[in-house]
Design a protein around this motif. Structure first.
Motif, PDB file in Angstrom:
ATOM      1  N   GLN A 149      60.624 -65.798  20.382  1.00  0.00           N
ATOM      2  CA  GLN A 149      61.239 -66.823  21.230  1.00  0.00           C
ATOM      3  C   GLN A 149      61.220 -68.187  20.546  1.00  0.00           C
ATOM      4  O   GLN A 149      62.179 -68.950  20.631  1.00  0.00           O
ATOM      5  CB  GLN A 149      60.511 -66.885  22.568  1.00  0.00           C
ATOM      6  N   ARG A 150      60.134 -68.496  19.846  1.00  0.00           N
ATOM      7  CA  ARG A 150      60.067 -69.766  19.116  1.00  0.00           C
ATOM      8  C   ARG A 150      61.119 -69.822  18.017  1.00  0.00           C
ATOM      9  O   ARG A 150      61.785 -70.850  17.821  1.00  0.00           O
ATOM     10  CB  ARG A 150      58.670 -69.947  18.514  1.00  0.00           C
ATOM     11  N   THR A 151      61.285 -68.717  17.309  1.00  0.00           N
ATOM     12  CA  THR A 151      62.294 -68.668  16.255  1.00  0.00           C
ATOM     13  C   THR A 151      63.693 -68.837  16.843  1.00  0.00           C
ATOM     14  O   THR A 151      64.527 -69.578  16.307  1.00  0.00           O
ATOM     15  CB  THR A 151      62.203 -67.344  15.494  1.00  0.00           C
ATOM     16  N   ALA A 152      63.943 -68.156  17.960  1.00  0.00           N
ATOM     17  CA  ALA A 152      65.249 -68.250  18.611  1.00  0.00           C
ATOM     18  C   ALA A 152      65.518 -69.680  19.077  1.00  0.00           C
ATOM     19  O   ALA A 152      66.642 -70.193  18.947  1.00  0.00           O
ATOM     20  CB  ALA A 152      65.309 -67.288  19.793  1.00  0.00           C
ATOM     21  N   ARG A 153      64.502 -70.334  19.605  1.00  0.00           N
ATOM     22  CA  ARG A 153      64.656 -71.706  20.064  1.00  0.00           C
ATOM     23  C   ARG A 153      64.953 -72.655  18.899  1.00  0.00           C
ATOM     24  O   ARG A 153      65.771 -73.575  19.022  1.00  0.00           O
ATOM     25  CB  ARG A 153      63.385 -72.163  20.791  1.00  0.00           C
ATOM     26  N   THR A 154      64.294 -72.447  17.775  1.00  0.00           N
ATOM     27  CA  THR A 154      64.511 -73.299  16.612  1.00  0.00           C
ATOM     28  C   THR A 154      65.952 -73.192  16.122  1.00  0.00           C
ATOM     29  O   THR A 154      66.603 -74.200  15.815  1.00  0.00           O
ATOM     30  CB  THR A 154      63.544 -72.919  15.482  1.00  0.00           C
ATOM     31  N   LYS A 155      66.475 -71.964  16.059  1.00  0.00           N
ATOM     32  CA  LYS A 155      67.853 -71.761  15.612  1.00  0.00           C
ATOM     33  C   LYS A 155      68.847 -72.394  16.581  1.00  0.00           C
ATOM     34  O   LYS A 155      69.804 -73.060  16.169  1.00  0.00           O
ATOM     35  CB  LYS A 155      68.132 -70.265  15.464  1.00  0.00           C
ATOM     36  N   LEU A 156      68.610 -72.195  17.879  1.00  0.00           N
ATOM     37  CA  LEU A 156      69.544 -72.742  18.865  1.00  0.00           C
ATOM     38  C   LEU A 156      69.478 -74.268  18.876  1.00  0.00           C
ATOM     39  O   LEU A 156      70.517 -74.936  18.973  1.00  0.00           O
ATOM     40  CB  LEU A 156      69.227 -72.189  20.255  1.00  0.00           C
ATOM     41  N   ALA A 157      68.276 -74.837  18.773  1.00  0.00           N
ATOM     42  CA  ALA A 157      68.137 -76.292  18.775  1.00  0.00           C
ATOM     43  C   ALA A 157      68.872 -76.915  17.596  1.00  0.00           C
ATOM     44  O   ALA A 157      69.490 -77.988  17.728  1.00  0.00           O
ATOM     45  CB  ALA A 157      66.663 -76.674  18.750  1.00  0.00           C
ATOM     46  N   ALA A 158      68.833 -76.256  16.429  1.00  0.00           N
ATOM     47  CA  ALA A 158      69.540 -76.779  15.259  1.00  0.00           C
ATOM     48  C   ALA A 158      71.050 -76.761  15.501  1.00  0.00           C
ATOM     49  O   ALA A 158      71.770 -77.694  15.104  1.00  0.00           O
ATOM     50  CB  ALA A 158      69.188 -75.954  14.025  1.00  0.00           C
TER      51      ALA A 158
END
Length: 286
Positions: free
Chosen positions: A162-171
């Protein structure tokens, strides 16, 4: 509205091309030739959007909240422009319009898919109270993420995935929110809505200002209730009536009292976006 040259073919995201060729240069302003592809989206079809909802804000701000970024089938980019940090702020929001090439739009669609924008994607719920949610839409795919920019990287309620997914979406969201100043994008102009929604609720005098009352020039306030529980009504205006309302609001502020029907009202002005048809479009806003 000027239309753009290019071909957008239905693929993984219906109606919008996600090209296998990533060599398209996403920088470039619009030209004036028409779209040639029969499968291209209509001018007012929403292609990409970033918007916020919820959080600890007044109800009328949630109802009238304007999406941060909206991109349409003809390449229109509609964003919120900068505002002055003064109190009380201006009544009319600063909404800007620019044009993107079809190649730029298709690149953004592809990047959105790569960033994880797909129905049902899991971004988790961090341990933060009263945080807003960010909704990202790409074609017919959409995700809503609680506290996308507020969550701590080591939040124990989020898994590594979930953290990885959030980082990609935030970028991806950051990229979309910086489009108005991107290289090769035409300078913004003021967005000219064909319809204006005015959200009204009972006026409460502020303690820190003594605003001047104005007479309401449009249809009687408060209009039809968007939500009777919070007492927010909505009236629509087009044509000459819209122009009169905008002219009256030009020098108004967010605390200006408007007199209509023998009562005083606070009004939030919400220029409607290309796909929004009247106050009914705002009834489902969270």
């Amino acid at each position: 509205m000027t239309r753009l040259r290019g071909t957008l073919v239905a693929a993984a995201v219906p109606l919008f091309l996600i090209s296998a060729c990533a060599a398209n240069d996403p920088a470039g302003a619009a030209d004036s030739r028409p779209l040639e592809s029969a499968s291209a989206p209509a001018a007012d079809d929403l292609v990409v959007r970033v918007e916020s909802f919820g959080g600890f804000v007044p109800a009328e701000q949630n109802v009238g909240r304007i999406p941060a970024v909206s991109i349409y089938g003809d390449g229109r980019l509609i964003t919120q422009g900068p505002t002055t940090m003064i109190y009380p702020g201006k009544a009319l929001p600063n909404i800007q319009e620019q044009m993107l090439t079809p190649e730029f739009v298709q690149d953004l669609v592809r990047r959105g898919t790569e960033a994880g924008v797909r129905n049902g994607a899991d971004f988790g719920s961090p341990n933060i109270a009263d945080a807003p949610s960010t909704r990202v839409t790409v074609g017919d795919q959409s995700v809503s993420v609680v506290a996308l920019s507020q969550a701590q990287p080591n939040d124990p309620r989020l898994s590594a995935a979930q953290r990885t997914a959030r980082t990609k979406l935030a970028a991806y969201v950051d990229k979309l929110q910086s489009l108005s100043a991107a290289e090769g994008v035409a300078k913004p102009i003021a967005y000219q809505p064909s319809m204006l929604a005015s959200l009204a609720h009972k006026y409460v005098a502020p303690q820190a200002a003594e605003p001047v009352m104005k007479t309401w020039p449009g249809a009687a306030l408060p209009g039809d209730m968007l939500n009777a529980n919070i007492g927010i009504g909505c009236v629509e205006s087009t044509g000459a009536e819209k122009d009169a309302v905008l002219a009256a609001a030009k020098d108004a502020t967010v605390v200006t009292p408007w007199k209509s029907g023998g009562a005083l009202w606070s009004v939030t002005f919400r220029p409607l976006l290309p796909e929004e048809q009247g106050c009914a479009a705002l009834k489902g806003v969270k």
